[in-house]
Every structure is written in structure tokens, then in C-alpha cells.
Scaffold this active site. Structure first.
Site, PDB file in Angstrom:
ATOM      1  N   LYS A 187      48.943  32.570  36.894  1.00 57.89           N
ATOM      2  CA  LYS A 187      48.821  33.602  37.935  1.00 57.89           C
ATOM      3  C   LYS A 187      48.472  32.991  39.298  1.00 57.89           C
ATOM      4  O   LYS A 187      48.253  31.788  39.402  1.00 57.89           O
ATOM      5  CB  LYS A 187      47.787  34.650  37.500  1.00 57.89           C
ATOM      6  CG  LYS A 187      48.168  35.347  36.174  1.00 57.89           C
ATOM      7  CD  LYS A 187      49.340  36.286  36.306  1.00 57.89           C
ATOM      8  CE  LYS A 187      50.060  36.605  35.007  1.00 57.89           C
ATOM      9  NZ  LYS A 187      49.332  37.401  34.032  1.00 57.89           N
TER      10      LYS A 187
HETATM   11  C1  LIG Z   1      49.293  38.339  32.795  1.00 60.55           C
HETATM   12  C2  LIG Z   1      49.487  39.818  32.759  1.00 60.55           C
HETATM   13  C3  LIG Z   1      48.589  40.669  32.101  1.00 60.55           C
HETATM   14  C4  LIG Z   1      47.484  40.181  31.239  1.00 60.55           C
HETATM   15  O1  LIG Z   1      46.646  39.288  31.855  1.00 60.55           O
HETATM   16  P1  LIG Z   1      45.612  38.458  30.973  1.00 60.55           P
HETATM   17  O2  LIG Z   1      44.617  37.962  31.983  1.00 60.55           O
HETATM   18  O3  LIG Z   1      46.386  37.337  30.340  1.00 60.55           O
HETATM   19  O4  LIG Z   1      45.012  39.360  29.980  1.00 60.55           O
HETATM   20  C5  LIG Z   1      48.780  42.029  32.213  1.00 60.55           C
HETATM   21  N1  LIG Z   1      49.818  42.547  32.900  1.00 60.55           N
HETATM   22  C6  LIG Z   1      50.713  41.767  33.502  1.00 60.55           C
HETATM   23  C7  LIG Z   1      51.835  42.401  34.266  1.00 60.55           C
HETATM   24  C8  LIG Z   1      50.593  40.379  33.439  1.00 60.55           C
HETATM   25  O5  LIG Z   1      51.501  39.599  34.032  1.00 60.55           O
END
Ligand SMILES: *Cc1c(COP(=O)(O)O)cnc(C)c1O
Length: 390
Positions: A187
Site C-alpha cells: 500500500k
Molecule cells: C488491502 C485492502 C484491504 C485489506 O487491507 P489489510 O490491511 O490487508 O487488511 C481492504 N480493501 C482493499 C480495497 C484493499 O486493497
């Protein structure tokens, strides 16, 4: 051709962050404590969110948002089929029912013009996902929510640093409105794993603070610190979703670097846009008809599988042969077995999401990519597109 493999994403952790982690490890306090609290304060200051609560993932944040907003059995929650399954799974773990609305083919976000048709007397909330970092048309979504008394949960896992009509995603001060960010390693910033729940709703913030630590009225930091008292009460049966100080130590440094990271992401995306405009074989994402600043979490052209005579998976394999990593965000949610069996969702239900799901590919995009790395991706994509079915 490149001699080394280029992954589609790679975190950039500074020596300062490593030193801050070591400092926490040596300090005797490694779980939620002063650094997690400082990270929350700095995150709130950056986004403008009245309340920011650090968690161990965005999945935890989405789950707690549903619980803190009181969503449960018999409630329907509208969301998009073009998302990570966390969005739908957390609705299910809150006991509510996901209702999907197809996406807009240009923005890949939930289609604001189809929202009314999905409404029933059980609809209680909507979870828009800012796909790839392109903010949804929040004026339209908030107006829809207000007309029907719905809560709003922004899944902003892709959208840290993105702006909608000048406002940072996460800055909403509306009531019954929550924004959730992810700090998974791919991210815009990372803490290893982690997430942040932002809201302007004090009651939701207080409930989230309780629910993330077993419903206990005081976190461990406040119980064990010098000024703490040992007593606590349990208000609801909560979960264990708190962020560690060793994670927050990374997050604080990452947050300071966010604007620089996103600036580099935008530069790389602009080079891709320029190189791929008019290239046969790729269909570039369209624009939004409103003012925004893109978060550029991922760069996701569609492969023109009919024109190229190649499946998307073959396209990905051809790039892999050229040492270029790719990823798939996402397979349309409604086509996974469990949801089909449970909700009767099937092929044909959400044609725009299916069109995208068959063609989308995430090309390498991360701040530490060099200009040469970007050129390598462009060369490889051009080679695969121009070689056609060969
Ligand atoms: C990465 C992601 C999540 C979940 O995030 P985590 O921190 O891994 O739990 C939820 N929604 C979207 C659209 C994502 O890309």
C-alpha cells in the site's frame, strides 16, 4: 531485456524506521503504547480526521466500522464487486448481507447511477472503494446516503493521500461516516501489516477504541504505565485488533515520507500514461468527471484480450518471461465460489466488473523504482503488445 526480476511492488523502509523499531524492541515496550498513540495523532493531523485509531489491518478496520455502526443481521450493505474480498468478508463477519452494485467502466469505482436500484428497506450502509486511489464521487454517494439514512464506510486502502474536490480522503467530519486505510506492504505506506480507522463521529470512535481491545475500557498502555490504574471494565465483547508500537514506529516514518512517495508514484504513472496512450493491446483507465488528486496505489491498464489474441494471464506470463512482475487486482468478487453458492451470484450479474476482471493487470508501481526500471516495464509491455499472438 532486464537481467533481474522487477516485482510489482516493494516497500521502502528507511534506516530511521529501522532504528525506531530497534528502539521499541530495546525499550521494554513493544505492543500498543506511546508510538501507536503518536502515530494516531500524526495521522489525524495529516488527514484532518477528528479521530484516528490504529489497528492491526484494514480488514480489522472494516470489521470494526461495521460493528461500531451497529450493522448486523437483516442489514444490507452496498459495495462493489471490484475490490479485495476483505470488503465483503467483513460485512459477513458483522452478520450483515453484502449487496453488490456494478462498477463504472471508466473509473472502475462503484457506479453512482446504479445505487438507487440496489436499495431495499433493509439497506443500512454503503462501502465505496476508491479503486487504485481514484476517489469515488463522494458528493453523489453522500447525497445517496443522506437521502436514505445510510452509514458510509470508505474503503480507502488504496487512497492515502488522494484528494476529492481538494479534500484529503479520510478528512470527513460527517456523522456515521468512517474511512479505513491499509498499511499492508504493497500500500502507499506500510507498517508491515496495519490499518487506520478515521472518523468524525465521536461515538463510533469510542466504540472502535473499545472493540479493538476486548471491549476493555482502558488499553494496556494506560493500565501498566506509571500513571495508570489497574482496573478496567468490559463494555462489549471486543476483538484484539490493536497496532503494536513496533509497527507504529515504521508507520510514523512512512507517514512523513508519504507525500514524496505519492509524488514519485504520480511521476511513474504519468510516464506509463504517455508511453501507453495509443498502444494497441492496452486499454487505459478513463478519467473521472470531477476534480481529484489520484492516490496511484496501483497502475491498472486493461489488456485488450480480443485485439491481442492473448488472455490476461498469458500477457502476465509474457511479462514474467521478461523479468517484469505483475499482479491481479482483482478477480470480480461475485465469481468466487463461496459467494456464488451463498448469494446465488453468477456470471452475467455485473458485466462491467466481469469485463475488467478478465482484462485488468497491475504493472510495477512503487516509489523506489528507478527511471530505468520504468523504461524496462514500458519496453516489455510494448514488446508483448506488438508481438501479438506470437
Ligand atoms: C488491502 C485492502 C484491504 C485489506 O487491507 P489489510 O490491511 O490487508 O487488511 C481492504 N480493501 C482493499 C480495497 C484493499 O486493497
Amino acid at each position: 531485456m532486464r537481467s533481474t526480476f522487477l516485482p510489482f511492488a516493494r516497500p521502502d523502509i528507511s534506516e530511521e524506521a529501522i532504528a525506531e523499531v530497534a528502539d521499541s524492541l530495546r525499550s521494554g515496550w513493544i505492543t500498543t503504547g506511546p508510538k501507536a498513540q503518536a502515530f494516531e495523532e500524526e495521522f489525524a493531523a495529516y488527514t484532518g480526521a477528528p479521530f484516528a485509531l490504529a489497528l492491526n489491518s484494514a480488514t480489522a478496520g472494516l470489521h470494526l466500522a461495521c460493528l461500531a455502526l451497529g450493522l448486523g443481521p437483516d442489514d444490507e450493505v452496498i459495495t462493489t464487486p471490484m475490490t479485495f474480498v476483505a470488503t465483503v468478508n467483513t460485512i459477513l463477519w458483522a452478520g450483515a448481507r453484502p449487496v453488490l452494485v456494478d462498477i463504472d467502466r471508466e473509473t472502475l469505482n462503484i457506479d453512482r447511477d446504479r445505487l438507487e436500484a440496489a436499495l431495499t428497506e433493509r439497506t443500512r450502509a454503503i462501502i465505496p472503494v476508491h479503486f487504485a486511489g481514484l476517489p469515488c464521487d463522494m458528493d453523489a454517494i453522500e447525497a445517496f446516503a443522506d437521502r436514505h439514512g445510510l452509514a458510509v464506510i470508505e474503503d480507502a486502502a488504496h487512497a492515502l493521500g488522494a484528494r476529492y474536490r481538494g479534500r484529503l480522503v479520510g478528512s470527513s467530519t460527517r456523522q456515521r461516516h468512517v474511512t479505513v486505510f491499509s498499511f499492508h506492504p504493497t500500500k502507499n505506506i506500510t507498517t508491515g501489516e496495519g490499518g487506520m480507522l478515521c472518523t468524525g463521529d465521536e461515538e463510533v470512535a469510542e466504540k472502535t477504541a473499545l472493540l479493538r481491545q476486548h471491549g476493555m475500557s482502558k488499553g494496556a498502555w494506560k493500565r501498566y504505565a506509571v500513571q495508570g490504574t489497574p482496573h478496567y471494565d468490559v463494555h462489549f465483547p471486543g476483538l484484539k485488533y490493536n497496532m503494536l508500537d513496533i509497527e507504529a514506529a515504521i508507520g510514523r516514518d512512512q507517514l512523513r515520507r508519504l507525500e514524496g512517495f505519492n509524488g514519485r508514484r504520480r511521476q511513474i504513472a504519468a510516464r506509463y500514461d504517455e508511453a501507453f496512450t495509443g498502444l494497441p493491446g492496452l486499454i487505459l483507465p478513463g478519467g473521472a468527471g470531477y476534480d481529484h488528486l489520484h492516490g496511484r496505489h496501483i497502475y491498472t491498464p486493461l489488456v485488450d484480450i480480443d485485439g491481442l489474441g492473448l488472455s490476461r494471464d498469458t500477457f502476465m506470463a509474457r511479462l514474467r518471461e521478461r523479468n517484469i512482475g505483475t499482479a491481479l487486482h482483482y478477480q470480480a468478487v461475485h465469481l468466487f465460489r463461496y459467494y456464488g453458492e451463498t448469494f446465488g451470484w453468477k456470471k452475467g450479474d455485473f458485466p462491467a466488473a466481469e469485463f475488467v476482471s478478465d482484462r485488468i493487470v497491475s504493472l510495477p508501481l512503487f516509489p523506489a523504482m528507478t527511471d530505468d526500471d520504468v523504461s524496462d516495464v514500458i519496453d516489455a509491455v510494448r514488446a508483448v503488445c506488438l508481438a501479438k499472438g506470437a
